[in-house]
Design an enzyme around this catalytic site. Sequence first.
Site, short mmCIF file in Angstrom:
data_model
loop_
_atom_site.label_atom_id
_atom_site.label_comp_id
_atom_site.label_asym_id
_atom_site.label_seq_id
_atom_site.Cartn_x
_atom_site.Cartn_y
_atom_site.Cartn_z
CB VAL A 43 -0.87 0.08 1.39
CG1 VAL A 43 -0.06 0.24 2.36
CG2 VAL A 43 -1.98 1.01 0.94
CE LYS A 44 3.88 1.92 4.90
NZ LYS A 44 3.32 2.63 5.95
CG ASP A 45 3.63 0.63 -4.68
OD1 ASP A 45 4.47 0.72 -4.10
OD2 ASP A 45 3.53 -0.13 -5.55
CB ALA A 48 6.13 6.17 -2.53
#
Length: 221
Positions: A43-45, A48
């Site tokens: 989910v960090k995409d 970022a």
Amino acid sequence: MPYANTILDCIGHTPLVKLNRVVPDNAATVLVKCEFMAPSGSVKDRMALYIVEQAEKTGKLKPHGVIVENTSGNTGLSLAMVAAVKGYRCIFTMPDKMSTEKVNMLKAFGAEVVITPTDVPGDSPEHYVETAKRIARETPNSFYVDQYHNQDNIQAHYHSTGPEIWQQTQGQFSAFVAGTGTGGTVSGVGRFIKEKTDQIKTIGVDPMGSVHYDYFYSKNW
């Protein structure tokens, strides 16, 4: 034939899938959002890409800039992917307890990795957060992401994950449950949901003994 211009265009729009085997009979319907299907695997995409693009818009991140961040893995991987596509240099600090595989994955995207000792106090100059701050101060044309305190972390999920979940469910669910981590996902989605209705609970999950758990139950802010 439709195609994505870059891998960054593939971030988001992950499916919701019903759990069948691990949910007891006659229990509530449980749907999971498959963020492991994001380009870099987490989910960090979303965070970022959003943080980098906001930093570009505000001038905090300039052409040929250097992205600096402390990470335990996923955030760094997402940032490294974004940096590789957009042409930025990136430097990440990581505690020495992280796996060699995580370090090598970051390096595969072209990132520079600085390993720091794990067994130091949080305010030690050797701590991976403090090391990242120092590198950002000492590196010309750098942008320190600061994922734990950057409000764009929350905004990323307010503008992306929250609306997706609402659209996919048509708002027909009783509770949203997410791990806390930096707090970005649960806060951003929770904020979006609360603006829609006060009938849906937002539940943050974190292990006992975590910083969030202690803050919540001690109210020692």
